[in-house]
Write an enzyme that holds these catalytic residues in place. Structure first.
Site, PDB file in Angstrom:
ATOM      1  N   SER A  22       0.905  -0.984   0.065  1.00  0.00           N
ATOM      2  CA  SER A  22       0.012  -0.028   0.111  1.00  0.00           C
ATOM      3  C   SER A  22       0.636   1.341  -0.043  1.00  0.00           C
ATOM      4  O   SER A  22       2.005   1.411   0.693  1.00  0.00           O
ATOM      5  CB  SER A  22      -0.880   0.046   1.380  1.00  0.00           C
ATOM      6  N   LYS A  73     -13.723  -5.240   3.470  1.00  0.00           N
ATOM      7  CA  LYS A  73     -14.467  -4.223   3.172  1.00  0.00           C
ATOM      8  C   LYS A  73     -16.109  -4.541   3.615  1.00  0.00           C
ATOM      9  O   LYS A  73     -16.829  -3.963   4.143  1.00  0.00           O
ATOM     10  CB  LYS A  73     -14.469  -3.688   2.007  1.00  0.00           C
ATOM     11  N   GLY A 134     -15.754  -6.035 -14.967  1.00  0.00           N
ATOM     12  CA  GLY A 134     -15.402  -6.414 -13.425  1.00  0.00           C
ATOM     13  C   GLY A 134     -16.887  -6.163 -12.630  1.00  0.00           C
ATOM     14  O   GLY A 134     -17.555  -5.157 -12.898  1.00  0.00           O
ATOM     15  N   GLY A 136     -16.384  -7.152  -8.857  1.00  0.00           N
ATOM     16  CA  GLY A 136     -15.898  -7.649  -7.776  1.00  0.00           C
ATOM     17  C   GLY A 136     -16.256  -6.422  -6.812  1.00  0.00           C
ATOM     18  O   GLY A 136     -17.062  -5.505  -7.043  1.00  0.00           O
ATOM     19  N   GLY A 137     -15.498  -6.392  -5.737  1.00  0.00           N
ATOM     20  CA  GLY A 137     -15.862  -5.242  -4.737  1.00  0.00           C
ATOM     21  C   GLY A 137     -15.522  -3.714  -5.357  1.00  0.00           C
ATOM     22  O   GLY A 137     -16.296  -2.996  -5.078  1.00  0.00           O
ATOM     23  N   ALA A 138     -14.359  -3.562  -6.011  1.00  0.00           N
ATOM     24  CA  ALA A 138     -14.091  -2.104  -6.357  1.00  0.00           C
ATOM     25  C   ALA A 138     -15.563  -1.843  -7.394  1.00  0.00           C
ATOM     26  O   ALA A 138     -16.036  -0.503  -7.373  1.00  0.00           O
ATOM     27  CB  ALA A 138     -13.093  -2.179  -7.155  1.00  0.00           C
ATOM     28  N   TYR A 233      -3.508   0.966 -10.681  1.00  0.00           N
ATOM     29  CA  TYR A 233      -2.690   2.132 -10.797  1.00  0.00           C
ATOM     30  C   TYR A 233      -1.366   2.088 -11.531  1.00  0.00           C
ATOM     31  O   TYR A 233      -0.267   2.593 -10.927  1.00  0.00           O
ATOM     32  CB  TYR A 233      -2.669   3.033  -9.262  1.00  0.00           C
TER      33      TYR A 233
HETATM   34  P1  NAP Z   1     -12.265  -8.545  -6.333  1.00  0.00           P
HETATM   35  O1  NAP Z   1     -13.511  -8.244  -5.590  1.00  0.00           O
HETATM   36  O2  NAP Z   1     -11.383  -9.917  -6.033  1.00  0.00           O
HETATM   37  O3  NAP Z   1     -12.910  -8.742  -8.071  1.00  0.00           O
HETATM   38  C1  NAP Z   1     -11.986  -9.237  -8.965  1.00  0.00           C
HETATM   39  C2  NAP Z   1     -12.672  -9.106 -10.245  1.00  0.00           C
HETATM   40  O4  NAP Z   1     -11.778  -9.469 -11.007  1.00  0.00           O
HETATM   41  C3  NAP Z   1     -13.893  -9.748 -10.393  1.00  0.00           C
HETATM   42  O5  NAP Z   1     -14.868  -9.002 -11.236  1.00  0.00           O
HETATM   43  C4  NAP Z   1     -13.510 -11.117 -11.162  1.00  0.00           C
HETATM   44  O6  NAP Z   1     -14.439 -11.812 -12.006  1.00  0.00           O
HETATM   45  C5  NAP Z   1     -12.530 -10.713 -11.978  1.00  0.00           C
HETATM   46  N1  NAP Z   1     -11.294 -11.473 -12.484  1.00  0.00           N
HETATM   47  C6  NAP Z   1     -10.530 -12.048 -11.842  1.00  0.00           C
HETATM   48  N2  NAP Z   1      -9.647 -12.907 -12.390  1.00  0.00           N
HETATM   49  C7  NAP Z   1     -10.119 -12.871 -13.561  1.00  0.00           C
HETATM   50  C8  NAP Z   1      -9.827 -13.822 -14.924  1.00  0.00           C
HETATM   51  N3  NAP Z   1      -8.750 -14.731 -14.882  1.00  0.00           N
HETATM   52  N4  NAP Z   1     -10.492 -13.156 -16.065  1.00  0.00           N
HETATM   53  C9  NAP Z   1     -11.664 -12.487 -15.819  1.00  0.00           C
HETATM   54  N5  NAP Z   1     -12.088 -11.597 -14.845  1.00  0.00           N
HETATM   55  C10 NAP Z   1     -11.361 -12.131 -13.749  1.00  0.00           C
HETATM   56  O7  NAP Z   1     -11.305  -7.329  -6.754  1.00  0.00           O
HETATM   57  P2  NAP Z   1     -11.667  -5.802  -6.367  1.00  0.00           P
HETATM   58  O8  NAP Z   1     -11.152  -5.531  -5.066  1.00  0.00           O
HETATM   59  O9  NAP Z   1     -12.790  -5.555  -7.112  1.00  0.00           O
HETATM   60  O10 NAP Z   1     -10.559  -5.202  -7.382  1.00  0.00           O
HETATM   61  C11 NAP Z   1     -10.499  -5.202  -8.971  1.00  0.00           C
HETATM   62  C12 NAP Z   1      -9.248  -4.333  -9.419  1.00  0.00           C
HETATM   63  O11 NAP Z   1      -9.558  -2.923  -9.096  1.00  0.00           O
HETATM   64  C13 NAP Z   1      -7.964  -4.774  -8.651  1.00  0.00           C
HETATM   65  O12 NAP Z   1      -7.117  -4.724  -9.921  1.00  0.00           O
HETATM   66  C14 NAP Z   1      -7.682  -3.652  -7.714  1.00  0.00           C
HETATM   67  O13 NAP Z   1      -6.193  -3.314  -7.751  1.00  0.00           O
HETATM   68  C15 NAP Z   1      -8.187  -2.568  -8.383  1.00  0.00           C
HETATM   69  N6  NAP Z   1      -8.560  -1.316  -7.245  1.00  0.00           N
HETATM   70  C16 NAP Z   1      -8.296  -0.224  -7.436  1.00  0.00           C
HETATM   71  C17 NAP Z   1      -8.519   0.930  -6.578  1.00  0.00           C
HETATM   72  C18 NAP Z   1      -8.243   1.975  -6.881  1.00  0.00           C
HETATM   73  O14 NAP Z   1      -8.233   3.064  -5.880  1.00  0.00           O
HETATM   74  N7  NAP Z   1      -7.713   2.741  -8.049  1.00  0.00           N
HETATM   75  C19 NAP Z   1      -9.508   0.471  -5.595  1.00  0.00           C
HETATM   76  C20 NAP Z   1      -9.986  -0.685  -5.272  1.00  0.00           C
HETATM   77  C21 NAP Z   1      -9.588  -1.751  -6.213  1.00  0.00           C
HETATM   78  P3  NAP Z   1     -15.201 -13.227 -11.451  1.00  0.00           P
HETATM   79  O15 NAP Z   1     -16.488 -12.366 -10.713  1.00  0.00           O
HETATM   80  O16 NAP Z   1     -15.748 -13.915 -12.592  1.00  0.00           O
HETATM   81  O17 NAP Z   1     -14.455 -13.749 -10.709  1.00  0.00           O
END
Ligand code: NAP
Length: 292
Positions: A22, A73, A134, A136-138, A233
């Protein structure tokens, strides 16, 4: 004789698993210094089963507040005494404020993303159409915020379609006037059509975190002048491909910056020194070989 009045040092933290990577300590630390606030921001790595005990400790030790990252979260939303409407709707908390032992939970990721697209693309959320690749959580935290802020249409594209559909239900409950469409990652023609009319396409999967990762959608989705933001990022292959096809692109550091700005303001009640935080973020990322 007057006695010098020294404010006690305030404690803040980021809870996650893992958290070593982080950059929030540098970004928040710079903001506290700039405003002359004596504060320490620590990284606390904690496994999910130990989060309730850790929250009890932080409350007892009078931590003034903390950030929360993956995978805690959703769990944090259950542990606070009070939750903001936005965090409640999305079921996710990334910022906790501790006022005399009373914990209030907030979600600042959506605000961060909205501020980032205003800054990078001059795009506003209200009335807009946005594609989230996507679910997921974000994507959950930000798309629900966009619905609350009056987005007209949200397209959710995800490998696991059922997860996109669950998120769509939450969005419809949040804002019944917001049109929501769910697509699978393999539905290339439909993604292409949806992206063509969108104000911004967001990459919100974890693909791209590692060099050599495949792109979640083919480059043919991108057409000239489209706005594309990757929440990761750094310059990902997806951003490079979009840029090569004439898109306006931005990585996820604007979102990271502005979610941190909002957290800082919730904790301190002061206007955050945005440019100081931006500089600190850019410096630490550049040190890690990621000049942006
Ligand atoms: P998460 O909850 O684990 O969700 C992961 C997402 O990625 C899900 O939609 C998942 O799809 C998809 N995914 C994972 N592996 C995959 C693959 N091989 N093929 C296709 N889809 C795949 O993660 P998150 O917290 O949402 O984070 C997502 C991204 O956002 C990360 O890269 C994180 O670094 C970034 N982020 C950035 C910020 C920022 O402030 N810039 C803040 C938070 C997160 P399924 O549902 O099918 O598993």
């Amino acid at each position: 004789m007057t006695e010098a009045h020294l404010e006690p040092t305030q404690n803040y933290a980021l809870l996650g698993w893992p958290v070593k990577h982080s950059v929030s300590p540098q970004m928040q630390g710079a903001a506290f210094r700039a405003l002359g606030i004596a504060a320490v921001y620590r990284l606390i790595e904690v496994v999910p089963e130990d989060v309730p005990e850790m929250v009890a400790q932080l409350r007892d030790q009078q931590y003034a507040g903390w950030n929360v990252t993956v995978p805690h979260k959703a769990q944090m939303a259950e542990l606070v005494d009070e939750i903001s409407p936005g965090a409640l709707a999305a079921g996710t908390v990334n910022t906790v404020v501790n006022r005399a032992g009373h914990l209030s939970g907030h979600s600042t990721d959506g605000y961060g993303l909205a501020s980032a697209i205003a800054e990078s693309f001059d795009v506003r959320v209200a009335g807009g159409k946005f594609v989230f690749v996507g679910a997921g959580g974000a994507a959950r935290a930000t798309s629900v915020y966009f619905a609350q802020e009056g987005a007209a249409e949200l397209v959710l594209v995800n490998r696991t379609l059922s997860k996109a559909e669950r998120l769509a239900e939450t969005i419809r409950r949040t804002n019944g006037a917001c049109r929501v469409v769910c697509l699978g990652l393999t539905d290339a023609d439909a993604i292409h059509a949806a992206a063509a009319g969108a104000d911004v396409v967001f990459q919100a999967t974890s693909l791209g975190l590692h060099v050599g990762d495949p792109m979640p959608v083919p480059a043919t989705v991108f057409t000239p002048d489209m706005c594309v933001m990757d929440m990761i990022y750094r310059r990902t292959a997806l951003l490079e491909a979009a840029s090569a096809r004439g898109c306006r692109t931005a990585d996820g550091r604007g979102m990271l910056l502005h979610q941190g700005v909002r957290s800082f303001e919730l904790w301190t009640g002061r206007t955050a020194p945005v440019d100081v935080m931006r500089q600190a973020l850019n410096d630490v990322l550049a040190c890690r070989g990621n000049p942006g």
